[in-house]
Structure formats: structure tokens, C-alpha cells
Design an enzyme around this catalytic site. Structure first.
Site, PDB file in Angstrom:
ATOM      1  N   ASN A 216       0.840  -1.198   0.000  1.00  0.00           N
ATOM      2  CA  ASN A 216       0.000   0.000   0.000  1.00  0.00           C
ATOM      3  C   ASN A 216       0.879   1.253   0.000  1.00  0.00           C
ATOM      4  O   ASN A 216       2.104   1.154  -0.032  1.00  0.00           O
ATOM      5  CB  ASN A 216      -0.960  -0.015   1.192  1.00  0.00           C
ATOM      6  CG  ASN A 216      -0.214  -0.074   2.505  1.00  0.00           C
ATOM      7  OD1 ASN A 216       0.543   0.824   2.844  1.00  0.00           O
ATOM      8  ND2 ASN A 216      -0.399  -1.163   3.251  1.00  0.00           N
ATOM      9  N   ASP A 285      -4.184  -6.226   5.334  1.00  0.00           N
ATOM     10  CA  ASP A 285      -5.160  -7.084   6.019  1.00  0.00           C
ATOM     11  C   ASP A 285      -5.125  -8.515   5.497  1.00  0.00           C
ATOM     12  O   ASP A 285      -5.428  -9.447   6.227  1.00  0.00           O
ATOM     13  CB  ASP A 285      -6.565  -6.497   5.849  1.00  0.00           C
ATOM     14  CG  ASP A 285      -6.719  -5.198   6.624  1.00  0.00           C
ATOM     15  OD1 ASP A 285      -6.198  -5.139   7.750  1.00  0.00           O
ATOM     16  OD2 ASP A 285      -7.332  -4.248   6.099  1.00  0.00           O
ATOM     17  N   LYS A 295       8.209 -17.146 -10.799  1.00  0.00           N
ATOM     18  CA  LYS A 295       7.417 -16.049 -11.367  1.00  0.00           C
ATOM     19  C   LYS A 295       6.239 -16.609 -12.169  1.00  0.00           C
ATOM     20  O   LYS A 295       6.420 -17.511 -12.995  1.00  0.00           O
ATOM     21  CB  LYS A 295       8.314 -15.205 -12.262  1.00  0.00           C
ATOM     22  CG  LYS A 295       7.619 -13.991 -12.822  1.00  0.00           C
ATOM     23  CD  LYS A 295       8.548 -13.209 -13.745  1.00  0.00           C
ATOM     24  CE  LYS A 295       7.764 -12.083 -14.394  1.00  0.00           C
ATOM     25  NZ  LYS A 295       8.480 -11.480 -15.513  1.00  0.00           N
ATOM     26  N   PRO A 313      -2.557 -11.797  10.640  1.00  0.00           N
ATOM     27  CA  PRO A 313      -2.826 -11.569  12.071  1.00  0.00           C
ATOM     28  C   PRO A 313      -2.948 -10.075  12.349  1.00  0.00           C
ATOM     29  O   PRO A 313      -2.272  -9.265  11.712  1.00  0.00           O
ATOM     30  CB  PRO A 313      -1.587 -12.146  12.759  1.00  0.00           C
ATOM     31  CG  PRO A 313      -0.527 -12.220  11.720  1.00  0.00           C
ATOM     32  CD  PRO A 313      -1.218 -12.351  10.395  1.00  0.00           C
ATOM     33  N   ASP A 314      -3.809  -9.723  13.281  1.00  0.00           N
ATOM     34  CA  ASP A 314      -3.944  -8.322  13.698  1.00  0.00           C
ATOM     35  C   ASP A 314      -2.929  -8.085  14.820  1.00  0.00           C
ATOM     36  O   ASP A 314      -3.108  -8.551  15.955  1.00  0.00           O
ATOM     37  CB  ASP A 314      -5.382  -8.041  14.175  1.00  0.00           C
ATOM     38  CG  ASP A 314      -5.599  -6.551  14.418  1.00  0.00           C
ATOM     39  OD1 ASP A 314      -4.693  -5.894  14.981  1.00  0.00           O
ATOM     40  OD2 ASP A 314      -6.669  -6.044  14.048  1.00  0.00           O
ATOM     41  N   ILE A 315      -1.867  -7.362  14.507  1.00  0.00           N
ATOM     42  CA  ILE A 315      -0.738  -7.204  15.441  1.00  0.00           C
ATOM     43  C   ILE A 315      -1.165  -6.393  16.668  1.00  0.00           C
ATOM     44  O   ILE A 315      -0.893  -6.780  17.813  1.00  0.00           O
ATOM     45  CB  ILE A 315       0.452  -6.520  14.727  1.00  0.00           C
ATOM     46  CG1 ILE A 315       0.855  -7.349  13.506  1.00  0.00           C
ATOM     47  CG2 ILE A 315       1.629  -6.333  15.676  1.00  0.00           C
ATOM     48  CD1 ILE A 315       1.742  -6.621  12.519  1.00  0.00           C
ATOM     49  N   LYS A 345     -12.842   1.479  16.310  1.00  0.00           N
ATOM     50  CA  LYS A 345     -11.569   0.746  16.436  1.00  0.00           C
ATOM     51  C   LYS A 345     -11.104   0.700  17.881  1.00  0.00           C
ATOM     52  O   LYS A 345     -10.500  -0.285  18.316  1.00  0.00           O
ATOM     53  CB  LYS A 345     -10.501   1.384  15.544  1.00  0.00           C
ATOM     54  CG  LYS A 345     -10.382   0.626  14.242  1.00  0.00           C
ATOM     55  CD  LYS A 345      -9.556   1.255  13.190  1.00  0.00           C
ATOM     56  CE  LYS A 345     -10.166   0.816  11.850  1.00  0.00           C
ATOM     57  NZ  LYS A 345      -9.572   1.410  10.700  1.00  0.00           N
ATOM     58  N   LYS A 349     -10.439  -3.013  18.973  1.00  0.00           N
ATOM     59  CA  LYS A 349      -9.058  -3.446  19.247  1.00  0.00           C
ATOM     60  C   LYS A 349      -8.773  -3.441  20.747  1.00  0.00           C
ATOM     61  O   LYS A 349      -7.695  -3.849  21.162  1.00  0.00           O
ATOM     62  CB  LYS A 349      -8.073  -2.528  18.526  1.00  0.00           C
ATOM     63  CG  LYS A 349      -8.364  -2.337  17.053  1.00  0.00           C
ATOM     64  CD  LYS A 349      -7.275  -2.876  16.170  1.00  0.00           C
ATOM     65  CE  LYS A 349      -7.701  -2.776  14.709  1.00  0.00           C
ATOM     66  NZ  LYS A 349      -6.750  -3.363  13.791  1.00  0.00           N
TER      67      LYS A 349
HETATM   68  N1  CTP Z   1      -3.166  -3.138  12.605  1.00  0.00           N
HETATM   69  C1  CTP Z   1      -2.334  -4.155  12.992  1.00  0.00           C
HETATM   70  N2  CTP Z   1      -2.379  -5.354  12.343  1.00  0.00           N
HETATM   71  C2  CTP Z   1      -3.219  -5.555  11.320  1.00  0.00           C
HETATM   72  C3  CTP Z   1      -4.092  -4.513  10.912  1.00  0.00           C
HETATM   73  C4  CTP Z   1      -4.035  -3.330  11.582  1.00  0.00           C
HETATM   74  O1  CTP Z   1      -1.537  -3.978  13.927  1.00  0.00           O
HETATM   75  N3  CTP Z   1      -3.239  -6.735  10.703  1.00  0.00           N
HETATM   76  C5  CTP Z   1      -3.130  -1.875  13.359  1.00  0.00           C
HETATM   77  C6  CTP Z   1      -2.629  -0.694  12.558  1.00  0.00           C
HETATM   78  O2  CTP Z   1      -1.235  -0.548  12.694  1.00  0.00           O
HETATM   79  C7  CTP Z   1      -3.397   0.455  13.177  1.00  0.00           C
HETATM   80  C8  CTP Z   1      -4.720  -0.182  13.600  1.00  0.00           C
HETATM   81  O3  CTP Z   1      -4.458  -1.568  13.709  1.00  0.00           O
HETATM   82  O4  CTP Z   1      -2.783   0.907  14.352  1.00  0.00           O
HETATM   83  C9  CTP Z   1      -5.849   0.049  12.684  1.00  0.00           C
HETATM   84  O5  CTP Z   1      -5.504  -0.312  11.363  1.00  0.00           O
HETATM   85  P1  CTP Z   1      -6.542  -0.203  10.187  1.00  0.00           P
HETATM   86  O6  CTP Z   1      -5.930  -0.817   8.952  1.00  0.00           O
HETATM   87  O7  CTP Z   1      -7.045   1.202  10.104  1.00  0.00           O
HETATM   88  O8  CTP Z   1      -7.701  -1.105  10.780  1.00  0.00           O
HETATM   89  P2  CTP Z   1      -8.246  -2.488  10.439  1.00  0.00           P
HETATM   90  O9  CTP Z   1      -8.332  -3.237  11.713  1.00  0.00           O
HETATM   91  O10 CTP Z   1      -7.457  -3.130   9.355  1.00  0.00           O
HETATM   92  O11 CTP Z   1      -9.697  -2.115   9.966  1.00  0.00           O
HETATM   93  P3  CTP Z   1     -10.237  -1.654   8.531  1.00  0.00           P
HETATM   94  O12 CTP Z   1      -9.142  -1.919   7.532  1.00  0.00           O
HETATM   95  O13 CTP Z   1     -11.420  -2.480   8.340  1.00  0.00           O
HETATM   96  O14 CTP Z   1     -10.562  -0.184   8.677  1.00  0.00           O
END
Ligand code: CTP
Length: 405
Positions: A216, A285, A295, A313-315, A345, A349
Site C-alpha cells: 500500500n 489485512d 514467477k 494476524p492483527d498485530i 476501532k 481493538k
Molecule cells: N493493525 C495491525 N495489524 C493488522 C491490521 C491493523 O496492527 N493486521 C493496526 C494498525 O497498525 C493500526 C490499527 O491496527 O494501528 C488500525 O488499522 P486499520 O488498517 O485502520 O484497521 P483495520 O483493523 O485493518 O480495519 P479496517 O481496515 O477495516 O478499517
């Protein structure tokens, strides 16, 4: 947008002593002026053998002082007047001889005299040693440096590497930009002394095959600015960075990763040992469910390939679930309805503070505007350069950290 130069309204006495590193002091004077400081140059007689006061006057925009007998001051007391409203005296380069003089309170020239006579409660003394490696490692020099530290002086560097004499080792003076940043850091409020801060920054890269991937537009600038601001505030900072082309802030420990999984694996074992976790990374995500070892070729195929995605994973959420979790700060990059999405959020979170910003508009830019959302309500940090905002955010975090302990 308001850009506040980091040394705005600061008054710095820049002292030069004898050494070939005087050539770097010219650049340093320029950097300090560019950062907003009023720079008053003072040179010893030995420094004048390496660089002229003319050069230093042109770069600082002020007449240079070289002698304690200079009659330009009405009371003839340059050694008193020059430091009374100064924020710091920075001696760069500081020769072995000058360090010895300082350590013993010698005062037979203007620069050593004003170092001794400066108001120690509000005018710091910083020295940037520059000398041959044998001179630096000599017990006499090390003794003098230890004494200076004990007396409250701040020793910047020295660096290691090639020396003017052709030898290689410790004793090189730091570069002008490094000295500038160390001076700026020294003058920031020490709100996070003794704290450990962990920051994620940048995008992640989710490989499809050896040459392609999903990523991104995050530049990492906000996260790097926060790492720098936390370090300036006295914290020990670890920065886990996705693929970005930014230089590491001074004295920050950096771990480079590519994918979300790697970022997760780097962060999780470290998190509990930190007091604060700031998740600025724009973590992907999803990642491709499979990685093609070779390739992927068009090979005359009639239709474009399709890729199955799997969730990363959501860190932040994982750190927030740790039993001994640090104070967690999340970022929310949104395209619309910032306040509502940020508040969502905060709950989803389970973190005490979410910092919202309007994503695509700020990616890669040097400025930003932030909306802080927590249990107390909302607070807007007006549009400014990212380092200024980062310093404000560090203040807000330090305040909340204090209140939570
Ligand atoms: N974050 C993370 N790990 C992920 C996704 C997000 O640690 N896999 C953290 C980001 O660094 C940020 C917060 O979560 O601090 C929110 O990230 P964002 O991308 O805005 O939220 P998402 O949970 O991905 O929600 P969405 O994309 O649906 O808005």
C-alpha cells in the site's frame, strides 16, 4: 500547514577548537541556522588555523568572537554576555587539549572561559570530540571525558571510521546533521525517561511470487517521526519497519521486516518488555493464500490469474490481548467518517487510544492532521509537519501513561 523549525527561538553558542573537523563545523553552523537557531560562533586560536572567522560569520550571520579581550562588548565581558540567554554551548570540534582544559576548569581563552562561566542551570554544555584514535583512547583523554560527564557535560560521539591521518578507529567527529539532531533531541522535554517504546511503521509487502506482491501507499514517515520524538523525549525506542526508504532516527533500534506475519513475529516477543506500543504501520489485512515459488508467467493463458487471499494476524489486537500489555496506541487511516471509525476501532481493538487520520490524503506527505480518540473524548491536533505532530502525540501519550500508573 505550520512548520515549526526544531530550533526556533533557540540560541546556541557554537565553539570551534583546533582540529581538521573544523570543516564540518561550517556545515553544522548552516544546519543550525536552517533549523531556526540563532548561532553565535566562538573560535579558539587553534581553530583559526583550520577555518577562518570570515567563513563562520558568513554562515552564522553574526560576527565571530575569538578573544576574551574583544572590546566590542560594552562591558568588555564577552565571556559572561554570550551565554546569559543561550540554551546551549556546543563545542564542535572539541580537541583533546580543549577537553583536558575543560575537565580542569582552565579558562585562559574566551571559549573555555565562557564554558566555565555559563549559567549551568539553563545553558547545557555539549562537546563533540574529534581526534586521532590513539589520542581518544589514551587514558588521560578518557579520564577527562569521564570527569566532564560527571560535571554534567554531554558528550556527542565520537564516531568510528577513517581518520584524516589515514588511521581507522574511534575519534571521528559526528557529521553535521547528526550533531544537529542530537542537539535538537537534547533540548526536548524529557517526558519518557526510563520508558521503552515500541513502534511499527510503514506498509507491509505480501508476496505473490518472487517478483510481485500486494502493498500500500504508506511511506512510514509518521511512524518514523514518532520513533524519533519518543527517543528525543528520553525513551529507549524499538522501531519495527516495513519496506520503506527512510533513514533510521538517531539512537533508535530498527528491525526491518517485509510481511505482516514477519512484523507480527518481530513485535509479539518484544511487546511485553515495552511500556508503550504505537502501531502506525499500515499492515496489509490479507495476503495471498499461496506463494508461487517461480514467477507466474502469462504463457499465453487466456484469462488473468485469480488469487485467493487469507487474513493476516492483527498485530495491535494481539499485543492488546497480552496479559502484561504495554500502553497501546492504534492508528486509524480512514477515507471518511473519521471520528466514528476511530471510536469503533477503540472498542474493537480494545486499546486506550486511537489516533485517526484521513489516509490517502496524507500518505507520503510531510504534514498531517490527527484526531485523538479515547475514553475521555476527542482531541484534534491541527495540521502540521509530521515531526511536530509526533512530538505533540508523545506529550499526549506521556500524560496518559502517567495518569494510568
Ligand atoms: N493493525 C495491525 N495489524 C493488522 C491490521 C491493523 O496492527 N493486521 C493496526 C494498525 O497498525 C493500526 C490499527 O491496527 O494501528 C488500525 O488499522 P486499520 O488498517 O485502520 O484497521 P483495520 O483493523 O485493518 O480495519 P479496517 O481496515 O477495516 O478499517
Amino acid at each position: 500547514m505550520s512548520t515549526v523549525p526544531s530550533l526556533q527561538d533557540r540560541r546556541i553558542v557554537l565553539g570551534l577548537t583546533g582540529g581538521i573537523a573544523c570543516y564540518k563545523a561550517a556545515e553544522l553552523a548552516r544546519e543550525l541556522v536552517k533549523a531556526g537557531a540563532t548561532v553565535q560562533v566562538v573560535m579558539t586560536e587553534a581553530a583559526e588555523a583550520f577555518i577562518t572567522p570570515v567563513t563562520m560569520q558568513a554562515l552564522s550571520g553574526r560576527r565571530v568572537f575569538t578573544s576574551q579581550w574583544d572590546a566590542r562588548e560594552a562591558n568588555n565581558m564577552a565571556h559572561i554576555n554570550l551565554t546569559r540567554d543561550a540554551d546551549a554551548v556546543l563545542v564542535a570540534p572539541a580537541s583533546a587539549d580543549f577537553l583536558a582544559k575543560l575537565a580542569h576548569g582552565g579558562a585562559d581563552d574566551l571559549l573555555s572561559l565562557l564554558c566555565l562561566a555559563r549559567p549551568r542551570d539553563h545553558c547545557a554544555l555539549l562537546v563533540a570530540p574529534a581526534m586521532n584514535r590513539e589520542m581518544w583512547s589514551h587514558p588521560a583523554t578518557q579520564r577527562n571525558v569521564a570527569q566532564l560527564r560527571h560535571d554534567g557535560a554531554v558528550v556527542l560521539g565520537p564516531d568510528t571510521g577513517d581518520q584524516a591521518c589515514g588511521e581507522v578507529g574511534d575519534g571521528r567527529m559526528l557529521e553535521a546533521d547528526e550533531l544537529r539532531d542530537d542537539l535538537i533531541a537534547h533540548l526536548q522535554a524529557k517526558l519518557l525517561v526510563g520508558k521503552r517504546v515500541l513502534v511499527t511503521a510503514g506498509p507491509t509487502f505480501e508476496a505473490i511470487d518472487p517478483v510481485r506482491g500486494i502493498t500500500n501507499l504508506s511511506s512510514g514517515k509518521m511512524g518514523f517521526a514518532i520513533a524519533r520524538a519518543a527517543q528525543e523525549a528520553g525513551a529507549q525506542v524499538t522501531l519495527v519497519a516495513g519496506p520503506v526508504s527512510l533513514s533510521t532516527p538517531r539512537h533508535v533500534q530498527r528491525i526491518d521486516v517485509h510481511s505482516a506475519q514477519q512484523m507480527h513475529d518481530a513485535v509479539l516477543p518484544l511487546a511485553a518488555a515495552h511500556d508503550v506500543f504505537v502501531a502506525t504501520a499500515a499492515v496489509a489485512d490479507w495476503r495471498p493464500a499461496t506463494f508461487a515459488q517461480r514467477k507466474i508467467k502469462k504463457d499465453g493463458a487466456r484469462s488473468a490469474p485469480t488469487f485467493e487471499l487469507t487474513e493476516n494476524p492483527d498485530i495491535l489486537a494481539a499485543v492488546a490481548r497480552l496479559p502484561d500489555r504495554p500502553y497501546c496506541v492504534g492508528f486509524a487511516a480512514e477515507t471518511d467518517d473519521l471520528a466514528r471509525n476511530a471510536r469503533d476501532k477503540l472498542a474493537r481493538k480494545n486499546v486506550p487510544l486511537i489516533v485517526g487520520n484521513l489516509g490517502p490524503a496524507t500518505f507520503g506527505r510531510d504534514d498531517n492532521a490527527l484526531l485523538l480518540v479515547d475514553a475521555r473524548g476527542e482531541r484534534q491536533l491541527a495540521s502540521a509537519d509530521k515531526l511536530t505532530l509526533a512530538r505533540e502525540l508523545v506529550r499526549e501519550i506521556a500524560e496518559r501513561l502517567q495518569a494510568s500508573t
